[in-house]
Design a protein around this motif. Structure first.
Motif, PDB file in Angstrom:
ATOM      1  N   GLU A  74       0.843  -1.192   0.000  1.00  0.00           N
ATOM      2  CA  GLU A  74       0.000   0.000   0.000  1.00  0.00           C
ATOM      3  C   GLU A  74       0.881   1.246   0.000  1.00  0.00           C
ATOM      4  N   ILE A  75       0.402   2.320  -0.614  1.00  0.00           N
ATOM      5  CA  ILE A  75       1.102   3.595  -0.554  1.00  0.00           C
ATOM      6  C   ILE A  75       0.786   4.234   0.791  1.00  0.00           C
ATOM      7  N   ILE A  76       1.825   4.645   1.487  1.00  0.00           N
ATOM      8  CA  ILE A  76       1.690   5.256   2.806  1.00  0.00           C
ATOM      9  C   ILE A  76       1.942   6.752   2.677  1.00  0.00           C
ATOM     10  N   VAL A  77       1.061   7.563   3.271  1.00  0.00           N
ATOM     11  CA  VAL A  77       1.230   9.012   3.299  1.00  0.00           C
ATOM     12  C   VAL A  77       2.110   9.353   4.502  1.00  0.00           C
ATOM     13  N   MET A  78       3.122  10.201   4.275  1.00  0.00           N
ATOM     14  CA  MET A  78       4.039  10.620   5.332  1.00  0.00           C
ATOM     15  C   MET A  78       3.891  12.122   5.541  1.00  0.00           C
TER      16      MET A  78
END
Length: 139
Positions: A74-78
């Motif tokens: 999954e793409i993780i928002v930082m």
């Protein structure tokens, strides 16, 4: 004790980055230390190519909004204050959100045996990156 001289900012090479990316070397791992630390600044939409690190990598976001993804993950928002660790050998990419700058500290180690500390692959496609577009793209 030694004060290290400040090096000029370096533009990330096109074979490793999409968009405008600049980094400053903070610690270059002078033996016997193997730690490497860079401040990396990404313009909106800029990102690394797929890559992995022999001993893993830790990212700590200091400004802006970023994205990170492990291969098939999954793409993780930082966001500022977030820290993300990628384990040894894990293929991943990271960069800025589409409409935000992002700055992070990149921390990794050399191998100590002369083998490559990072392996670089293909650039992240616009379609792969596009999956990371935030629904509202707000801080």
């Amino acid at each position: 004790m030694e004060k290290l001289s400040k090096q000029d900012s370096v533009k990330g090479p096109e074979k490793m980055f999409t968009g405008d990316v600049y980094f400053d070397v903070i610690a270059a791992g002078t033996e016997p230390s193997r730690v490497r630390v860079n401040t990396v600044r990404f313009a909106p939409g800029a990102r690394t190519a797929w890559h992995s690190h022999a001993v893993g990598q830790t990212l700590h976001v200091t400004e802006g909004i970023g994205l990170v993804q492990a291969r098939d993950g999954e793409i993780i928002v930082m966001r500022p204050g977030d820290t993300v660790h990628t384990p040894p050998g894990e293929w991943h990419w990271h960069g800025a959100a589409p409409t935000h700058f992002m700055t992070h500290l990149a921390i990794w180690e050399g191998t100590g045996d002369g083998s490559p500390e990072s392996t670089w692959g293909e650039l992240v496609t616009d379609a792969e990156y596009g999956r990371g577009v935030l629904p509202t793209d707000t801080p």
